[in-house]
Design an enzyme around this catalytic site. Sequence first.
Site, PDB file in Angstrom:
ATOM      1  N   ASN A   1       0.853  -1.189   0.000  1.00  0.00           N
ATOM      2  CA  ASN A   1       0.000   0.000   0.000  1.00  0.00           C
ATOM      3  C   ASN A   1       0.887   1.236   0.000  1.00  0.00           C
ATOM      4  O   ASN A   1       2.048   1.190   0.410  1.00  0.00           O
ATOM      5  CB  ASN A   1      -0.903   0.008   1.244  1.00  0.00           C
ATOM      6  CG  ASN A   1      -1.872   1.180   1.250  1.00  0.00           C
ATOM      7  OD1 ASN A   1      -2.516   1.465   0.240  1.00  0.00           O
ATOM      8  ND2 ASN A   1      -1.977   1.870   2.367  1.00  0.00           N
TER       9      ASN A   1
ATOM     10  N   ASP B   1      -2.579   1.043   8.286  1.00  0.00           N
ATOM     11  CA  ASP B   1      -1.414   1.888   7.975  1.00  0.00           C
ATOM     12  C   ASP B   1      -0.244   1.609   8.919  1.00  0.00           C
ATOM     13  O   ASP B   1       0.591   2.479   9.162  1.00  0.00           O
ATOM     14  CB  ASP B   1      -1.779   3.389   8.039  1.00  0.00           C
ATOM     15  CG  ASP B   1      -2.838   3.769   7.012  1.00  0.00           C
ATOM     16  OD1 ASP B   1      -2.886   3.133   5.944  1.00  0.00           O
ATOM     17  OD2 ASP B   1      -3.626   4.689   7.286  1.00  0.00           O
TER      18      ASP B   1
ATOM     19  N   SER C   1       4.686   7.059   2.051  1.00  0.00           N
ATOM     20  CA  SER C   1       5.325   5.805   2.452  1.00  0.00           C
ATOM     21  C   SER C   1       4.699   4.635   1.716  1.00  0.00           C
ATOM     22  O   SER C   1       3.474   4.525   1.653  1.00  0.00           O
ATOM     23  CB  SER C   1       5.144   5.563   3.961  1.00  0.00           C
ATOM     24  OG  SER C   1       5.491   6.695   4.732  1.00  0.00           O
TER      25      SER C   1
ATOM     26  N   HIS D   1       0.785   5.318   1.352  1.00  0.00           N
ATOM     27  CA  HIS D   1       0.046   6.202   2.256  1.00  0.00           C
ATOM     28  C   HIS D   1       0.664   7.598   2.202  1.00  0.00           C
ATOM     29  O   HIS D   1       1.896   7.729   2.229  1.00  0.00           O
ATOM     30  CB  HIS D   1       0.108   5.664   3.686  1.00  0.00           C
ATOM     31  CG  HIS D   1      -0.687   6.471   4.657  1.00  0.00           C
ATOM     32  ND1 HIS D   1      -2.064   6.436   4.701  1.00  0.00           N
ATOM     33  CD2 HIS D   1      -0.301   7.364   5.609  1.00  0.00           C
ATOM     34  CE1 HIS D   1      -2.488   7.274   5.642  1.00  0.00           C
ATOM     35  NE2 HIS D   1      -1.443   7.844   6.203  1.00  0.00           N
TER      36      HIS D   1
END
Length: 216
Positions: free
Chosen positions: A110, A148, A139, A112
């Site tokens: 992912n 997260d 990030s 972020h």
Amino acid sequence: MATPCNVVVLISGSGSNLQALIDRIADDAIPARIGAVISNRAEAYGLKRAQQAGIDTLVLDHKAFDGREAFDAALIRAIDEREADLVVLAGFMRILTPAFVRHFSGRLLNIHPSLLPKHKGLHTHQRALDAGDREHGCSVHFVTEELDGGPSVVQAVIPVHPDDTPESLAQRVHVQEHFIYPLAVRWFAEGRLRLGALGAELDGQPLPASGQSIRH
């Protein structure tokens, strides 16, 4: 020649990070192919980006399922049918169930828009300004059950200017996202990046808690 890493990308919106990946793969900069793009929203513009690039698309409308678990189970089946080596979340606006995260552990990335662990969740640019942060950024991280909270792989760091607004920060962070996300996918596709017992590892060496840092 080695088989390219088969990537499935999950989106909910415009797909700008998807486009960055498509472009870098087209430049032969990443030994990967995007096997499918899956969206939970039929109107997501990222689906058009995928179709224009000749990539298979699928819409799974979360509202058509009886709860988060049923939707995630269908999503797991769809991804597994496409034999994904790596699942990339590119603006996928769904909180994933623990069962989904565990199923794809070590092959789920992912991005972020903050320097994690700072500013998890939403409205990161406004929160960075409110906190008086001198630096901001984005990030790439492995996804774990903590929102997260998975181990960081790489961060892009930019200065916060005195006249910055949430919009100007967002614009500059976006530019960095389009650089570091394809970079992280390339490392994974090349077999250099993995999730070890103690966190993210690059070339067999543990990465720092904040991941590889790139400053601009």
